[in-house]
Design a protein around this motif. Structure first.
Motif, short mmCIF file in Angstrom:
data_model
loop_
_atom_site.label_atom_id
_atom_site.label_comp_id
_atom_site.label_asym_id
_atom_site.label_seq_id
_atom_site.Cartn_x
_atom_site.Cartn_y
_atom_site.Cartn_z
N SER A 1 -15.44 2.68 -4.40
CA SER A 1 -14.53 2.95 -3.29
C SER A 1 -13.15 3.30 -3.85
N PRO A 2 -12.51 4.33 -3.33
CA PRO A 2 -11.20 4.71 -3.84
C PRO A 2 -10.15 3.67 -3.53
N GLU A 3 -9.17 3.52 -4.42
CA GLU A 3 -8.10 2.55 -4.23
C GLU A 3 -7.02 3.12 -3.31
N SER A 4 -6.53 2.26 -2.44
CA SER A 4 -5.58 2.70 -1.41
C SER A 4 -4.33 3.32 -2.00
N GLU B 1 -15.16 9.43 0.59
CA GLU B 1 -14.29 9.22 1.75
C GLU B 1 -13.54 10.50 2.15
N GLN C 1 0.81 -1.20 0.00
CA GLN C 1 0.00 0.00 0.00
C GLN C 1 0.86 1.27 0.00
N VAL D 1 -2.27 10.78 -3.33
CA VAL D 1 -2.85 12.11 -3.11
C VAL D 1 -2.43 12.66 -1.75
N SER D 2 -2.50 11.82 -0.71
CA SER D 2 -2.15 12.26 0.64
C SER D 2 -0.70 12.74 0.71
N LEU E 1 -5.08 6.88 -3.01
CA LEU E 1 -5.26 7.70 -1.81
C LEU E 1 -3.92 8.05 -1.18
N GLU E 2 -3.01 7.06 -1.13
CA GLU E 2 -1.67 7.29 -0.60
C GLU E 2 -0.95 8.35 -1.44
N LEU F 1 -12.67 12.94 0.29
CA LEU F 1 -11.85 13.51 -0.79
C LEU F 1 -12.76 14.22 -1.79
N LEU G 1 -9.48 7.34 -9.76
CA LEU G 1 -9.46 7.03 -8.34
C LEU G 1 -9.97 5.62 -8.04
#
Length: 393
Positions: free
Chosen positions: A293-296, A328, A253, A302-303, A299-300, A330, A284
């Protein structure tokens, strides 16, 4: 025998929409999930949905899907079996499909179903296992057809499942020797894929350090007979139920963060002022667009970009079709409302982005110099605009 079959799909999971669409072409289908907010997604496709567990009593076949990771645990499975056991009717056939450790269906699920229904397995209700293999598309848009694996607690159950699935799986049926064999085979399939993609992620990062294009290497290596062409990927697959692979999954991840760090370094090397930069992320959710659902990994990504002080815009063609505005926490931006950015990251190559090609990226990029990061290497390099610097995994 199959004319009067009614199927209830238990759980509005990522694969439920595909399963409902395939089954619904032949049999009456209803999707059950206690979360009524999921109803709209199925309404859009004309699929009956209910949040009333009592309606399971009308179904002769119950397809037991699992929730999206990381929620699919033995506790969640036990709660599902308890709920279904309290409402299923005598003579029901239950088909489990989500990945579990070998023996789980027979040692955990069946006893719980017997306890809460008061029925005896093999006499008053019947259990099978059929790993999720709903038809999907590869990155190039080609339809993937796989033989449907089925297993049951007895020969007659296996034959019944074969009759059930044959009309909707034209690639054929494979009858596993036992439920345990089917459970173990599904885990092996997932593990093999995850290990190979993890390897390719590491290879891609190493090759990038040396200025070597990963896709050029794969094309060359693919000339060898028997070479298996896996590619780098930010997206994940099903969860693995044993701790060693779970630990490995957590490491994978982090690839989104590593990719973000590489992108930031390249922008700094190109003298881009990071805290003043705007970056657009395209894609996403998974490529097939079934789940919302967004993929992990994304998300990592973007974060991590946001932690560097970058202004990040996120857009997804599939979610836009559903008019989703926030997922979620975002905030999503419609493609037509995206502001010009110094860089665009193509994180998930949805078909809409493939068809639009470089014209889309030219519109989304700002300045005399711009940067495109093509995670899955789907954009044609020889058609790249002169002002664009292209990076591929």
């Amino acid at each position: 025998m199959m004319e009067n079959v009614k199927i209830a799909i238990v759980g509005a999971s990522e694969t439920s929409l595909l399963a409902a669409a395939k089954f619904g072409a032949v049999y009456p289908v209803i999707v059950f999930d206690p979360d009524s907010s999921k109803k709209a997604r199925f309404d859009q496709h004309g699929i009956a949905f209910t949040d009333q567990v009592s309606e399971l009593a009308d179904a002769g076949i119950l397809l037991m899907t699992g929730p999206k990771r990381p929620a699919y645990t033995l506790d969640a499975l036990a709660m599902q079996c308890k709920m279904v056991g309290q409402h299923m009717k005598k003579g029901s056939v239950l088909i489990f499909e989500a990945p579990v450790y070998p023996g789980t269906t027979e040692e955990v699920c069946i006893p719980l179903l017997e306890q809460h229904s008061g029925f005896t397995a093999g006499k008053e209700f019947f259990v099978g296992f059929a790993p999720s293999r709903w038809q999907h598309k590869e990155a190039q848009g080609a339809v993937v057809k796989m033989r449907k694996v089925i297993a049951g607690q007895s020969g007659p159950v296996v034959d019944y499942l074969a009759d059930l699935f044959t009309p909707i799986h034209d690639a054929g049926i494979h009858k596993a020797k036992s439920i345990r064999v089917a459970e173990a085979a599904q885990l092996l399939e997932i593990a093999q894929k995850e290990v190979n993609i993890a390897l390719m992620n590491e290879v891609a990062l190493t090759l990038d350090q040396q200025g070597i294009d990963t896709q050029d290497v794969l094309e060359t290596a693919n000339t060898k007979r028997g070479f298996i062409k896996f590619e780098p990927d930010l997206l994940g697959d099903a969860p693995m139920p044993w701790q060693a692979v779970a630990d490995f999954w957590c490491k994978r991840q982090m690839k989104g963060r590593l990719v973000a760090q590489r992108i930031i370094k390249k922008l700094i090397q190109s003298e881009v002022v990071i805290h003043e930069a705007r970056i657009t992320v395209l894609g996403l959710v998974k490529q097939d667009g079934v789940g919302d659902s967004p993929e992990s990994g994304v998300l990592e990504l973007v974060s991590e970009l946001q932690e560097y002080g970058v202004e990040v815009q996120v857009s997804d063609a599939h979610l836009e079709l559903r008019q989703a505005e926030c997922i979620e926490g975002l905030l999503l931006t419609r493609q037509e409302d995206l502001l010009p950015a110094v860089s665009v990251i193509l994180a998930v190559p949805h078909e809409a982005y493939r068809k639009a090609g470089w014209k889309l990226f030219e519109r989304l990029l700002a300045g005399e110099e711009a940067y495109v990061f093509d995670v899955k290497s789907i954009l044609e390099r020889n058609e790249k605009p002169e002002k664009v610097t292209l990076w591929r995994m």
